[in-house]
Design a protein around this motif. Structure first.
Motif, mmCIF file in Angstrom:
data_model
loop_
_atom_site.group_PDB
_atom_site.id
_atom_site.type_symbol
_atom_site.label_atom_id
_atom_site.label_comp_id
_atom_site.label_asym_id
_atom_site.label_seq_id
_atom_site.Cartn_x
_atom_site.Cartn_y
_atom_site.Cartn_z
ATOM 1 N N THR A 178 -0.333 7.900 -13.787
ATOM 2 C CA THR A 178 0.792 6.977 -13.575
ATOM 3 C C THR A 178 0.262 5.630 -13.076
ATOM 4 O O THR A 178 -0.900 5.516 -12.680
ATOM 5 C CB THR A 178 1.743 7.517 -12.491
ATOM 6 N N GLY A 180 3.685 0.741 -20.669
ATOM 7 C CA GLY A 180 2.968 1.386 -19.567
ATOM 8 C C GLY A 180 1.860 0.498 -19.028
ATOM 9 O O GLY A 180 1.713 0.329 -17.817
ATOM 10 N N GLY A 218 -5.817 1.349 -22.073
ATOM 11 C CA GLY A 218 -4.742 2.300 -22.335
ATOM 12 C C GLY A 218 -4.670 2.714 -23.791
ATOM 13 O O GLY A 218 -5.005 1.937 -24.692
ATOM 14 N N ALA A 245 -2.962 4.615 -10.779
ATOM 15 C CA ALA A 245 -3.937 3.618 -11.236
ATOM 16 C C ALA A 245 -4.322 2.699 -10.074
ATOM 17 O O ALA A 245 -5.491 2.358 -9.905
ATOM 18 C CB ALA A 245 -3.366 2.810 -12.404
ATOM 19 N N LYS A 291 11.844 -4.268 -21.949
ATOM 20 C CA LYS A 291 10.951 -5.410 -21.682
ATOM 21 C C LYS A 291 11.708 -6.582 -21.068
ATOM 22 O O LYS A 291 11.159 -7.307 -20.233
ATOM 23 C CB LYS A 291 10.275 -5.855 -22.976
ATOM 24 N N LEU A 321 -1.873 5.249 -26.218
ATOM 25 C CA LEU A 321 -0.696 6.138 -26.234
ATOM 26 C C LEU A 321 -0.652 7.051 -27.447
ATOM 27 O O LEU A 321 0.224 7.891 -27.571
ATOM 28 C CB LEU A 321 0.602 5.297 -26.223
ATOM 29 N N ASP A 360 2.803 -1.190 -25.209
ATOM 30 C CA ASP A 360 2.309 -1.967 -24.065
ATOM 31 C C ASP A 360 3.155 -1.859 -22.800
ATOM 32 O O ASP A 360 2.857 -2.506 -21.800
ATOM 33 C CB ASP A 360 2.128 -3.439 -24.455
HETATM 34 C C1 B12 Z 1 8.451 2.958 -26.750
HETATM 35 C C2 B12 Z 1 7.614 3.699 -27.778
HETATM 36 C C3 B12 Z 1 7.235 2.998 -28.935
HETATM 37 C C4 B12 Z 1 7.559 1.522 -29.151
HETATM 38 C C5 B12 Z 1 6.506 0.687 -28.366
HETATM 39 C C6 B12 Z 1 7.066 -0.598 -27.823
HETATM 40 C C7 B12 Z 1 6.132 -1.226 -26.828
HETATM 41 N N1 B12 Z 1 6.219 -2.534 -26.781
HETATM 42 O O1 B12 Z 1 5.372 -0.614 -26.118
HETATM 43 C C8 B12 Z 1 7.420 1.401 -30.694
HETATM 44 C C9 B12 Z 1 8.766 1.669 -31.306
HETATM 45 C C10 B12 Z 1 6.894 0.048 -31.195
HETATM 46 C C11 B12 Z 1 6.477 2.562 -30.994
HETATM 47 C C12 B12 Z 1 5.703 2.647 -32.128
HETATM 48 C C13 B12 Z 1 4.980 3.777 -32.485
HETATM 49 N N2 B12 Z 1 4.949 4.961 -31.824
HETATM 50 CO CO1 B12 Z 1 5.650 5.185 -30.028
HETATM 51 N N3 B12 Z 1 6.508 5.715 -28.441
HETATM 52 C C14 B12 Z 1 7.250 5.059 -27.596
HETATM 53 C C15 B12 Z 1 7.728 6.027 -26.488
HETATM 54 C C16 B12 Z 1 9.161 6.435 -26.809
HETATM 55 C C17 B12 Z 1 7.697 5.531 -25.050
HETATM 56 C C18 B12 Z 1 6.375 4.954 -24.564
HETATM 57 C C19 B12 Z 1 6.591 4.235 -23.264
HETATM 58 O O2 B12 Z 1 6.641 3.012 -23.227
HETATM 59 N N4 B12 Z 1 6.821 4.985 -22.167
HETATM 60 C C20 B12 Z 1 7.119 4.430 -20.860
HETATM 61 C C21 B12 Z 1 5.811 4.100 -20.123
HETATM 62 C C22 B12 Z 1 6.108 3.503 -18.752
HETATM 63 O O3 B12 Z 1 5.106 5.304 -19.951
HETATM 64 P P1 B12 Z 1 3.599 5.469 -20.444
HETATM 65 O O4 B12 Z 1 3.329 4.640 -21.606
HETATM 66 O O5 B12 Z 1 3.293 6.909 -20.490
HETATM 67 O O6 B12 Z 1 2.772 4.812 -19.236
HETATM 68 C C23 B12 Z 1 2.543 5.416 -17.987
HETATM 69 C C24 B12 Z 1 1.246 6.229 -17.960
HETATM 70 O O7 B12 Z 1 0.880 6.788 -19.195
HETATM 71 C C25 B12 Z 1 0.217 5.294 -17.419
HETATM 72 N N5 B12 Z 1 -0.454 4.365 -18.345
HETATM 73 C C26 B12 Z 1 -0.008 3.818 -19.486
HETATM 74 N N6 B12 Z 1 -0.863 2.960 -20.000
HETATM 75 C C27 B12 Z 1 -1.924 2.913 -19.176
HETATM 76 C C28 B12 Z 1 -3.097 2.182 -19.220
HETATM 77 C C29 B12 Z 1 -4.040 2.330 -18.216
HETATM 78 C C30 B12 Z 1 -5.278 1.538 -18.263
HETATM 79 C C31 B12 Z 1 -3.805 3.249 -17.160
HETATM 80 C C32 B12 Z 1 -4.826 3.428 -16.120
HETATM 81 C C33 B12 Z 1 -2.615 3.986 -17.111
HETATM 82 C C34 B12 Z 1 -1.681 3.816 -18.110
HETATM 83 O O8 B12 Z 1 0.966 4.517 -16.497
HETATM 84 C C35 B12 Z 1 2.274 4.260 -17.041
HETATM 85 C C36 B12 Z 1 3.276 4.099 -15.943
HETATM 86 O O9 B12 Z 1 3.322 5.204 -15.087
HETATM 87 C C37 B12 Z 1 6.699 7.201 -26.654
HETATM 88 C C38 B12 Z 1 7.196 8.576 -26.208
HETATM 89 C C39 B12 Z 1 6.732 8.914 -24.809
HETATM 90 N N7 B12 Z 1 7.504 9.719 -24.156
HETATM 91 O O10 B12 Z 1 5.706 8.450 -24.365
HETATM 92 C C40 B12 Z 1 6.386 7.129 -28.161
HETATM 93 C C41 B12 Z 1 5.064 7.650 -28.689
HETATM 94 C C42 B12 Z 1 3.919 7.249 -27.784
HETATM 95 N N8 B12 Z 1 4.949 6.946 -29.964
HETATM 96 C C43 B12 Z 1 4.471 7.699 -30.923
HETATM 97 C C44 B12 Z 1 4.260 7.280 -32.258
HETATM 98 C C45 B12 Z 1 3.846 8.352 -33.245
HETATM 99 C C46 B12 Z 1 4.439 5.942 -32.646
HETATM 100 C C47 B12 Z 1 4.199 5.341 -34.040
HETATM 101 C C48 B12 Z 1 2.940 5.825 -34.753
HETATM 102 C C49 B12 Z 1 5.468 5.618 -34.871
HETATM 103 C C50 B12 Z 1 5.436 5.185 -36.313
HETATM 104 N N9 B12 Z 1 5.561 6.169 -37.154
HETATM 105 O O11 B12 Z 1 5.285 4.041 -36.607
HETATM 106 C C51 B12 Z 1 4.137 3.839 -33.714
HETATM 107 C C52 B12 Z 1 2.702 3.432 -33.389
HETATM 108 C C53 B12 Z 1 2.432 1.984 -33.403
HETATM 109 C C54 B12 Z 1 1.019 1.699 -32.940
HETATM 110 N N10 B12 Z 1 0.110 1.440 -33.850
HETATM 111 O O12 B12 Z 1 0.720 1.725 -31.743
HETATM 112 C C55 B12 Z 1 4.143 9.103 -30.421
HETATM 113 C C56 B12 Z 1 2.648 9.336 -30.237
HETATM 114 C C57 B12 Z 1 2.215 10.711 -30.643
HETATM 115 C C58 B12 Z 1 0.768 10.891 -30.390
HETATM 116 N N11 B12 Z 1 0.453 11.669 -29.370
HETATM 117 O O13 B12 Z 1 -0.063 10.347 -31.048
HETATM 118 C C59 B12 Z 1 5.009 9.187 -29.109
HETATM 119 C C60 B12 Z 1 4.424 10.093 -28.004
HETATM 120 C C61 B12 Z 1 6.407 9.675 -29.548
HETATM 121 C C62 B12 Z 1 6.402 11.120 -30.028
HETATM 122 N N12 B12 Z 1 6.702 12.061 -29.179
HETATM 123 O O14 B12 Z 1 6.128 11.392 -31.159
HETATM 124 N N13 B12 Z 1 6.540 3.500 -30.009
#
Ligand code: B12
Length: 215
Positions: A201, A108, A150, A205, A71, A152, A106
């Motif tokens: 992605t 993504g 969004g 979007a 961030k 996740l 937040d």
């Molecule tokens: C960073 C992260 C966290 C951070 C979040 C920090 C933050 N400020 O965002 C922290 C540590 C706080 C966290 C907490 C939790 N997390 Co988390 N987290 C992750 C992680 C490692 C990366 C997510 C990320 O930011 N990726 C990078 C971004 C750029 O990618 P993205 O989100 O996919 O976004 C892209 C697309 O999806 C799309 N997109 C995203 N959002 C949107 C929205 C719109 C409108 C559109 C059109 C497109 C779009 O565009 C983006 C860019 O190309 C993922 C693993 C993963 N590989 O995804 C787990 C993951 C999402 N988390 C997971 C879990 C389980 C949790 C917790 C429940 C853990 C816990 N026991 O407490 C908590 C949940 C808290 C809550 N209530 O939300 C699981 C979810 C499993 C599931 N399918 O339900 C994952 C998949 C990890 C895993 N493999 O187990 N997490």
């Protein structure tokens, strides 16, 4: 150039905010493409750590530190992206973006918001953990055309469905195009809940938003 992306990725993996800031500053000073730095550097780092977390090789605090480091970089690079989109004229359209109720991820969403801004949209980010009512209230307030939500977590995807049901219940479904995204979502899910678009992605979007607005 490839070096700085690899360095950014490693600094995120290490959860090293200072190093991320140092490399992000280099991206700014050396006029390197900020979107490439985000996609090939920052995001790669959090993705790799996410995979390690899943495999039990990293822990929640590691992910939290990495997310904070990411961030820091995003905050520094986002203004450059927004600038590149400053058209000086009318915005292409207004978009409400937020993370659904129960979901605090937040990164993504922020990237999607930044790229939409760069593409010329006026983006209203209502933040994380937002109930359906807040999406609609903001959309009504500013006269938006698109609502982007969004999720996740598999458990929070239901809230995307709820947004659409809520819009229907308020008799405003036709007023808005709804776009959804986030890791566990898919085109099939979007079809099932009656969303207008699903983006895998941030780049997609933007493309889909152009289509939604044009159509
Ligand atoms: C960073 C992260 C966290 C951070 C979040 C920090 C933050 N400020 O965002 C922290 C540590 C706080 C966290 C907490 C939790 N997390 Co988390 N987290 C992750 C992680 C490692 C990366 C997510 C990320 O930011 N990726 C990078 C971004 C750029 O990618 P993205 O989100 O996919 O976004 C892209 C697309 O999806 C799309 N997109 C995203 N959002 C949107 C929205 C719109 C409108 C559109 C059109 C497109 C779009 O565009 C983006 C860019 O190309 C993922 C693993 C993963 N590989 O995804 C787990 C993951 C999402 N988390 C997971 C879990 C389980 C949790 C917790 C429940 C853990 C816990 N026991 O407490 C908590 C949940 C808290 C809550 N209530 O939300 C699981 C979810 C499993 C599931 N399918 O339900 C994952 C998949 C990890 C895993 N493999 O187990 N997490």
């Amino acid at each position: 150039m490839a070096d700085i992306f690899a360095n950014l990725k490693q600094a995120v993996l290490d959860g090293d905010e200072e190093l991320v800031a140092e490399y992000a500053q280099r991206v700014i000073d050396e006029k390197i493409d900020p979107v490439a730095a985000i996609e090939k550097g920052l995001i790669k780092g959090i993705e790799e750590l996410g995979a390690k977390w899943k495999a039990g090789e990293a822990f929640l605090p590691d992910v939290m530190m990495a997310a904070d480091a990411l961030k820091t970089g995003l905050d520094m690079l986002e203004p450059l992206i927004a600038e590149s989109g400053a058209t000086g004229g009318e915005a292409k359209g207004k978009v409400i973006i937020g993370q659904v109720a129960g979901d605090i991820h937040d990164i993504g969403k922020n990237i999607v918001g930044a790229l939409l801004t760069a593409a010329g949209y006026k983006v209203y980010d209502i933040g994380i953990d937002q109930p359906a009512e807040n999406f609609l209230a903001k959309a009504e307030e500013v006269g938006a055309g698109v609502i982007a939500a969004g999720a996740l977590l598999t458990t929070t995807m239901a809230a995307q469905k709820h947004i659409i049901e809520y819009l229907k219940g308020q008799n405003v479904r036709d007023k808005y195009k709804v776009m959804i995204g986030g890791g566990p979502t898919s085109q099939a899910f979007a079809d099932e809940i009656g969303a207008d678009a699903w983006a895998e992605t941030a780049d997609e979007a933007v493309m889909l938003c152009n289509k939604l607005i044009a159509g």
